[in-house]
Design a protein around this motif. Structure first.
Motif, mmCIF file in Angstrom:
data_model
loop_
_atom_site.group_PDB
_atom_site.id
_atom_site.type_symbol
_atom_site.label_atom_id
_atom_site.label_comp_id
_atom_site.label_asym_id
_atom_site.label_seq_id
_atom_site.Cartn_x
_atom_site.Cartn_y
_atom_site.Cartn_z
ATOM 1 N N PHE A 2 0.827 -1.201 0.000
ATOM 2 C CA PHE A 2 0.000 0.000 0.000
ATOM 3 C C PHE A 2 0.860 1.249 0.000
ATOM 4 N N VAL A 3 0.336 2.293 -0.647
ATOM 5 C CA VAL A 3 0.924 3.626 -0.641
ATOM 6 C C VAL A 3 -0.211 4.580 -0.277
ATOM 7 N N ARG A 14 -5.704 5.554 -0.005
ATOM 8 C CA ARG A 14 -4.637 4.563 -0.098
ATOM 9 C C ARG A 14 -4.673 3.929 -1.469
ATOM 10 N N ILE A 15 -3.519 3.418 -1.879
ATOM 11 C CA ILE A 15 -3.410 2.742 -3.170
ATOM 12 C C ILE A 15 -2.865 1.343 -2.923
ATOM 13 N N LEU A 16 -3.619 0.345 -3.366
ATOM 14 C CA LEU A 16 -3.154 -1.033 -3.340
ATOM 15 C C LEU A 16 -2.373 -1.257 -4.623
ATOM 16 N N ALA A 17 -1.091 -1.573 -4.495
ATOM 17 C CA ALA A 17 -0.239 -1.836 -5.657
ATOM 18 C C ALA A 17 -0.031 -3.341 -5.783
ATOM 19 N N ILE A 18 -0.430 -3.884 -6.934
ATOM 20 C CA ILE A 18 -0.236 -5.303 -7.218
ATOM 21 C C ILE A 18 0.739 -5.389 -8.381
ATOM 22 N N VAL A 19 1.913 -5.981 -8.110
ATOM 23 C CA VAL A 19 2.999 -6.020 -9.083
ATOM 24 C C VAL A 19 3.470 -7.460 -9.248
ATOM 25 N N THR A 33 -10.568 5.256 -0.434
ATOM 26 C CA THR A 33 -10.426 5.762 0.927
ATOM 27 C C THR A 33 -10.368 4.632 1.936
ATOM 28 N N SER A 34 -10.861 3.467 1.558
ATOM 29 C CA SER A 34 -10.830 2.314 2.450
ATOM 30 C C SER A 34 -10.582 1.058 1.620
ATOM 31 N N LEU A 35 -9.627 0.254 2.033
ATOM 32 C CA LEU A 35 -9.304 -0.987 1.327
ATOM 33 C C LEU A 35 -9.139 -2.100 2.367
ATOM 34 N N SER A 36 -10.201 -2.827 2.595
ATOM 35 C CA SER A 36 -10.188 -3.911 3.576
ATOM 36 C C SER A 36 -9.537 -5.160 2.988
ATOM 37 N N GLY A 37 -9.304 -6.150 3.835
ATOM 38 C CA GLY A 37 -8.790 -7.427 3.365
ATOM 39 C C GLY A 37 -9.731 -8.078 2.365
ATOM 40 N N ALA A 38 -11.035 -7.959 2.601
ATOM 41 C CA ALA A 38 -12.017 -8.518 1.667
ATOM 42 C C ALA A 38 -11.924 -7.827 0.308
ATOM 43 N N ARG A 39 -11.715 -6.533 0.317
ATOM 44 C CA ARG A 39 -11.564 -5.794 -0.937
ATOM 45 C C ARG A 39 -10.289 -6.218 -1.653
ATOM 46 N N GLU A 65 -4.525 -5.357 6.535
ATOM 47 C CA GLU A 65 -5.385 -5.840 5.453
ATOM 48 C C GLU A 65 -4.850 -7.148 4.874
ATOM 49 N N LEU A 66 -3.530 -7.284 4.873
ATOM 50 C CA LEU A 66 -2.894 -8.428 4.235
ATOM 51 C C LEU A 66 -2.722 -9.620 5.175
#
Length: 160
Positions: A2-3, A14-19, A33-39, A65-66
């Protein structure tokens, strides 16, 4: 990983980065604005559906979250192993940390985001440019998307 950043009005997002560690391709940059584990699990499912392939494993830090039950359940149900780096050892996930720094320097620090929609659009433009136009030495001078396409084509011919 996350960033975090903020909008001009002061609201944080927040930004979820998947690389992909193999191809260096940024598969998704999810800003909210919100990123839960389910998201996170739903976004991983979306990436897998788009690519029509799932990874053998995911590597992450120990963010809440992870490490959530949602991610543990997703990992078990999907058959994707999850590897957590040691706390306080970001160098164990050095590529994504470097990627996050590049995202921060080249995109987030360069723009004032007036809304989440505005942020998402600019971040997606940066992601596409990163994947499609930026050569990487460790990929033989190819941009990540081209390297990934060639790798997929080679894998397809090897299985035929």
């Amino acid at each position: 990983d996350f960033v975090s950043d903020g909008l001009t009005g002061g609201r944080r997002f927040r930004i979820l980065a998947i690389v992909d560690d193999c191809t260096r391709e940024c598969l998704a940059l999810i800003a909210d604005t919100s990123l839960s584990g389910a998201r996170v699990a739903r976004e991983l499912d979306a990436v897998i559906a788009r690519r029509r392939a799932k990874p053998r494993s995911c590597v992450s830090d120990n963010g809440t979250e992870l490490t959530s039950m949602a991610i543990l359940k997703w990992s078990k149900a999907s058959g994707v192993d999850w590897h957590y780096i040691q706390p306080g050892k970001p160098q164990q996930n050095a590529f994504v940390e470097s990627f996050n720094g590049r995202l921060r320097d080249e995109c987030l620090n360069e723009h004032w985001f007036t809304s989440l929609t505005h942020a998402r659009a600019l971040i997606e433009t940066w992601r596409r440019d990163y994947n499609e136009h930026r050569p990487k030495k460790d990929l033989g001078g190819l941009p990540p998307a081209i390297y990934a396409a060639r790798l997929a084509a080679r894998s397809a011919t090897e299985t035929v």
